[in-house]
Design a protein around this motif. Structure first.
Motif, PDB file in Angstrom:
ATOM      1  N   GLU A   1     -60.905  16.579 -10.447  1.00 26.19           N
ATOM      2  CA  GLU A   1     -62.003  16.505 -11.410  1.00 26.19           C
ATOM      3  C   GLU A   1     -62.598  17.890 -11.606  1.00 26.19           C
ATOM      4  OE1 GLU A   1     -64.758  13.485 -10.261  1.00 26.19           O
ATOM      5  OE2 GLU A   1     -63.198  11.961 -10.161  1.00 26.19           O
ATOM      6  N   GLY A   2     -61.745  18.837 -11.954  1.00 24.96           N
ATOM      7  CA  GLY A   2     -62.183  20.202 -12.193  1.00 24.96           C
ATOM      8  C   GLY A   2     -62.054  21.066 -10.960  1.00 24.96           C
ATOM      9  N   GLY A   3     -62.127  22.385 -11.175  1.00 22.47           N
ATOM     10  CA  GLY A   3     -62.028  23.329 -10.078  1.00 22.47           C
ATOM     11  C   GLY A   3     -61.658  24.714 -10.592  1.00 22.47           C
ATOM     12  N   VAL A   4     -61.158  25.529  -9.670  1.00 21.89           N
ATOM     13  CA  VAL A   4     -60.745  26.894  -9.989  1.00 21.89           C
ATOM     14  C   VAL A   4     -59.403  27.152  -9.326  1.00 21.89           C
ATOM     15  CG1 VAL A   4     -61.325  29.344  -9.752  1.00 21.89           C
ATOM     16  CG2 VAL A   4     -63.132  27.680 -10.111  1.00 21.89           C
ATOM     17  N   LEU A   5     -58.504  27.845 -10.032  1.00 23.01           N
ATOM     18  CA  LEU A   5     -57.202  28.209  -9.499  1.00 23.01           C
ATOM     19  C   LEU A   5     -57.044  29.717  -9.580  1.00 23.01           C
ATOM     20  CD1 LEU A   5     -53.814  26.564 -10.061  1.00 23.01           C
ATOM     21  CD2 LEU A   5     -54.053  28.957 -10.679  1.00 23.01           C
ATOM     22  N   GLN A   6     -56.524  30.318  -8.507  1.00 20.75           N
ATOM     23  CA  GLN A   6     -56.250  31.758  -8.482  1.00 20.75           C
ATOM     24  C   GLN A   6     -54.841  31.982  -7.968  1.00 20.75           C
ATOM     25  OE1 GLN A   6     -58.341  34.110  -5.554  1.00 20.75           O
ATOM     26  NE2 GLN A   6     -57.901  36.000  -6.633  1.00 20.75           N
TER      27      GLN A   6
ATOM     28  N   VAL B   1     -56.488  26.894  -4.766  1.00 19.58           N
ATOM     29  CA  VAL B   1     -57.149  25.949  -5.651  1.00 19.58           C
ATOM     30  C   VAL B   1     -58.389  25.467  -4.938  1.00 19.58           C
ATOM     31  CG1 VAL B   1     -56.956  23.790  -6.930  1.00 19.58           C
ATOM     32  CG2 VAL B   1     -54.935  25.233  -6.623  1.00 19.58           C
ATOM     33  N   ILE B   2     -59.544  25.650  -5.564  1.00 18.04           N
ATOM     34  CA  ILE B   2     -60.810  25.204  -4.997  1.00 18.04           C
ATOM     35  C   ILE B   2     -61.354  24.098  -5.884  1.00 18.04           C
ATOM     36  CG2 ILE B   2     -63.151  25.869  -4.335  1.00 18.04           C
ATOM     37  CD1 ILE B   2     -62.030  28.753  -4.053  1.00 18.04           C
ATOM     38  N   LEU B   3     -61.549  22.938  -5.288  1.00 15.93           N
ATOM     39  CA  LEU B   3     -62.002  21.760  -6.043  1.00 15.93           C
ATOM     40  C   LEU B   3     -63.450  21.457  -5.747  1.00 15.93           C
ATOM     41  CD1 LEU B   3     -58.870  19.540  -5.431  1.00 15.93           C
ATOM     42  CD2 LEU B   3     -59.331  21.034  -7.375  1.00 15.93           C
TER      43      LEU B   3
ATOM     44  N   PHE C   1     -53.793  35.881 -11.712  1.00 19.99           N
ATOM     45  CA  PHE C   1     -54.302  34.957 -12.718  1.00 19.99           C
ATOM     46  C   PHE C   1     -55.432  34.131 -12.115  1.00 19.99           C
ATOM     47  CE2 PHE C   1     -53.736  30.670 -14.702  1.00 19.99           C
ATOM     48  CZ  PHE C   1     -53.877  31.008 -16.026  1.00 19.99           C
ATOM     49  N   ILE C   2     -56.473  33.874 -12.907  1.00 25.04           N
ATOM     50  CA  ILE C   2     -57.552  32.969 -12.502  1.00 25.04           C
ATOM     51  C   ILE C   2     -57.830  32.042 -13.676  1.00 25.04           C
ATOM     52  CG2 ILE C   2     -59.999  32.762 -11.906  1.00 25.04           C
ATOM     53  CD1 ILE C   2     -59.816  35.454 -10.542  1.00 25.04           C
ATOM     54  N   SER C   3     -58.023  30.741 -13.376  1.00 26.00           N
ATOM     55  CA  SER C   3     -58.309  29.780 -14.430  1.00 26.00           C
ATOM     56  C   SER C   3     -59.289  28.725 -13.932  1.00 26.00           C
ATOM     57  CB  SER C   3     -57.027  29.079 -14.882  1.00 26.00           C
ATOM     58  OG  SER C   3     -57.306  28.097 -15.868  1.00 26.00           O
ATOM     59  N   ILE C   4     -60.139  28.264 -14.831  1.00 26.89           N
ATOM     60  CA  ILE C   4     -60.979  27.096 -14.568  1.00 26.89           C
ATOM     61  C   ILE C   4     -60.130  25.867 -14.855  1.00 26.89           C
ATOM     62  CG2 ILE C   4     -63.018  25.813 -15.320  1.00 26.89           C
ATOM     63  CD1 ILE C   4     -64.251  28.531 -16.065  1.00 26.89           C
ATOM     64  N   LEU C   5     -60.229  24.856 -14.005  1.00 26.56           N
ATOM     65  CA  LEU C   5     -59.464  23.625 -14.177  1.00 26.56           C
ATOM     66  C   LEU C   5     -60.363  22.513 -14.682  1.00 26.56           C
ATOM     67  CD1 LEU C   5     -57.478  23.727 -10.821  1.00 26.56           C
ATOM     68  CD2 LEU C   5     -56.722  24.541 -13.064  1.00 26.56           C
ATOM     69  N   ARG C   6     -59.795  21.651 -15.496  1.00 24.72           N
ATOM     70  CA  ARG C   6     -60.526  20.476 -15.992  1.00 24.72           C
ATOM     71  C   ARG C   6     -59.973  19.238 -15.291  1.00 24.72           C
ATOM     72  NH1 ARG C   6     -57.218  17.846 -19.752  1.00 24.72           N
ATOM     73  NH2 ARG C   6     -55.597  19.153 -20.616  1.00 24.72           N
ATOM     74  N   ASN C   7     -60.495  18.076 -15.642  1.00 22.86           N
ATOM     75  CA  ASN C   7     -60.016  16.820 -15.065  1.00 22.86           C
ATOM     76  C   ASN C   7     -58.543  16.613 -15.414  1.00 22.86           C
ATOM     77  OD1 ASN C   7     -62.659  16.514 -14.368  1.00 22.86           O
ATOM     78  ND2 ASN C   7     -63.075  14.856 -15.793  1.00 22.86           N
ATOM     79  N   GLY C   8     -57.792  16.117 -14.452  1.00 25.78           N
ATOM     80  CA  GLY C   8     -56.375  15.858 -14.684  1.00 25.78           C
ATOM     81  C   GLY C   8     -55.621  15.775 -13.375  1.00 25.78           C
ATOM     82  N   PHE C   9     -54.352  16.195 -13.402  1.00 24.86           N
ATOM     83  CA  PHE C   9     -53.497  16.127 -12.227  1.00 24.86           C
ATOM     84  C   PHE C   9     -52.891  17.487 -11.925  1.00 24.86           C
ATOM     85  CE2 PHE C   9     -53.547  11.800 -13.758  1.00 24.86           C
ATOM     86  CZ  PHE C   9     -53.619  11.060 -12.591  1.00 24.86           C
ATOM     87  N   LEU C  10     -52.878  17.858 -10.645  1.00 28.91           N
ATOM     88  CA  LEU C  10     -52.087  18.990 -10.182  1.00 28.91           C
ATOM     89  C   LEU C  10     -50.712  18.427  -9.852  1.00 28.91           C
ATOM     90  CD1 LEU C  10     -54.493  20.785  -7.683  1.00 28.91           C
ATOM     91  CD2 LEU C  10     -53.896  21.512  -9.996  1.00 28.91           C
ATOM     92  N   LYS C  11     -49.670  18.997 -10.437  1.00 29.30           N
ATOM     93  CA  LYS C  11     -48.310  18.524 -10.196  1.00 29.30           C
ATOM     94  C   LYS C  11     -47.577  19.594  -9.403  1.00 29.30           C
ATOM     95  CE  LYS C  11     -48.564  16.006 -14.495  1.00 29.30           C
ATOM     96  NZ  LYS C  11     -48.034  15.823 -15.850  1.00 29.30           N
ATOM     97  N   LEU C  12     -47.297  19.291  -8.141  1.00 29.99           N
ATOM     98  CA  LEU C  12     -46.652  20.236  -7.241  1.00 29.99           C
ATOM     99  C   LEU C  12     -45.191  19.863  -7.071  1.00 29.99           C
ATOM    100  CD1 LEU C  12     -49.351  20.168  -4.420  1.00 29.99           C
ATOM    101  CD2 LEU C  12     -49.273  21.673  -6.398  1.00 29.99           C
TER     102      LEU C  12
END
Length: 76
Positions: free
Chosen positions: A61-66, A74-76, A38-49
């Motif tokens: 403040e945005g990024g990419v997740l694979q 996760v690349i920010l 899976f690959i997704s573009i991230l928008r502003n918000g929170f990563l909850k681990l």
């Protein structure tokens, strides 16, 4: 699952987690063990681990997740 969160200058977080909730373009989504590639573009918000011991939130403040073979980048 293994996760690596990278910013422009350094590795922000690296470790083993149970789940991650991330802010995608169309809303938050969750990744669990054995997720399909899976690959997704991230928008502003929170990563909850979530790991066995802790729950952690990282403001982004945005990024990419694979996701691939139980490794999350996760690349920010």
């Amino acid at each position: 699952m293994k996760i690596i969160i990278i910013s422009f200058h350094k590795i922000l977080y690296q470790g083993i987690i149970i789940s991650i909730i991330a802010p995608g373009i169309y809303g938050y989504f969750q990744i669990l063990k054995n997720h399909a590639p899976f690959i997704s573009i991230l928008r502003n918000g929170f990563l909850k681990l979530e790991s066995k011991d802790i729950k952690k939130e990282i403001k982004i403040e945005g990024g990419v997740l694979q996701v691939k073979k139980n490794i999350i980048f996760v690349i920010l």
